[in-house]
Scaffold this active site. Structure first.
Site, PDB file in Angstrom:
ATOM      1  N   SER A  95      -1.965  -0.193   3.249  1.00 33.89           N
ATOM      2  CA  SER A  95      -2.771   0.431   2.213  1.00 33.89           C
ATOM      3  C   SER A  95      -4.126  -0.264   2.100  1.00 33.89           C
ATOM      4  CB  SER A  95      -2.001   0.430   0.888  1.00 33.89           C
ATOM      5  OG  SER A  95      -2.621   1.247  -0.077  1.00 33.89           O
ATOM      6  N   ASP A 217       1.440  12.030   2.729  1.00 29.10           N
ATOM      7  CA  ASP A 217       1.097  10.851   1.930  1.00 29.10           C
ATOM      8  C   ASP A 217       0.066  11.277   0.896  1.00 29.10           C
ATOM      9  OD1 ASP A 217       0.201   8.454   0.881  1.00 29.10           O
ATOM     10  OD2 ASP A 217      -0.055   7.456   2.803  1.00 29.10           O
ATOM     11  N   HIS A 245       3.816   6.726   0.850  1.00 28.79           N
ATOM     12  CA  HIS A 245       2.745   5.784   1.171  1.00 28.79           C
ATOM     13  C   HIS A 245       3.262   4.433   1.646  1.00 28.79           C
ATOM     14  CE1 HIS A 245      -1.399   4.507   1.092  1.00 28.79           C
ATOM     15  NE2 HIS A 245      -1.163   3.530   0.221  1.00 28.79           N
TER      16      HIS A 245
END
Length: 267
Positions: A95, A217, A245
């Site tokens: 991320s 996502d 995610h």
């Protein structure tokens, strides 16, 4: 400063092989990598750590001034590598940490030899032809909700971020991780994350790079993965047959396989 305790550094796997550094995202800690760790540690020395303010890190070392920019987190990465005397590591960032890795590689090029960007996003806000997945108003509302009631926000948003509603235990784990984070620190990290725009930094990447995205996502849609891939000429894009995610939790076998296959082809 005791960097090892500050960032709760752990090193596992063969000590004489290539080194992989695993970096967690917002609201998480190194425990998020536990399902891919056994596969990676078979072949690589694996370094795990927590950013200051997360997990089991030394909270007394946290500084709002330092961590209101992604460069502060990149400095954590560099200092961990310096502490362990590591060079040319494979940096695996999840991320927002994917972009932290980009900044660390630019600031300390001898430390980072390759990048694995897991569900990356250089900008979360839509901008002209760029689709980040959120409008500016969406992000303003998200941050306002987080800042007014962090625990309530965590309980609502964590299952959405995780996806996989048929596996509620995954959303519950992410909720627990979010709720274990100090709310004041989480508010700063959230603003640093969701208001960041590091699109221009992608052009600085010159090391071999794997962009690893999920088929579905809500935080980093596939348009973002395509954008990152196009912006980094040396990159390879792999789309996992996974939703949510956090593929290291929802699809750990596929995630570990994609990472090891990429690392296995590096010179």
């Amino acid at each position: 400063m005791d960097i090892r305790n500050r960032n709760r550094i752990r090193v596992v796997g063969p000590q004489n092989g290539p080194t992989v550094v695993l970096a967690h995202g917002f609201g998480c800690d190194q425990n998020m990598w536990r399902l891919v760790l056994p596969t990676l540690a078979e072949h690589y020395q694996v370094v795990l750590f927590d950013y200051v303010g997360s997990g089991g890190s030394d909270l007394s070392a946290w500084s709002q001034e330092r961590y209101t920019s992604l460069e502060g987190y990149a400095l954590d990465v560099i200092e961990v590598c310096q502490e362990l005397d590591l060079e040319r590591v494979a940096f695996v960032g999840h991320s927002v940490s994917a972009m932290v890795g980009v900044l660390a590689a630019r600031a300390a090029p001898k430390r980072i030899g390759s990048l694995v960007m897991v569900a990356p996003s250089p900008c979360y806000i839509d901008d002209g032809d760029y689709r980040g997945g959120f409008s500016a108003e969406d992000i303003d509302e998200l941050l306002a909700s987080l800042e007014s009631n962090y625990l309530g926000w965590s309980s609502t948003m964590a299952p959405v971020i995780m996806g996989n509603p048929e596996r509620p235990e995954l959303g519950q784990e992410l909720t627990h991780s979010f709720c274990a984070t100090d709310p004041d620190i989480a508010r700063v990290f959230a603003r640093t994350t969701f208001l960041s725009d590091t699109r221009q930094d992608l052009k600085s990447v010159s090391v071999p790079t794997l962009v690893l995205e999920c088929a579905q996502d809500v935080i980093a849609p596939r348009e973002v993965g395509a954008y990152v891939h196009a912006a980094i000429p040396s990159s390879r894009l792999v789309t996992l047959d996974a939703t949510g995610h956090c593929p290291q939790l929802s699809a750990p076998e596929a995630t570990a396989q994609a990472i090891t296959e990429f690392l296995g082809h590096l010179p």
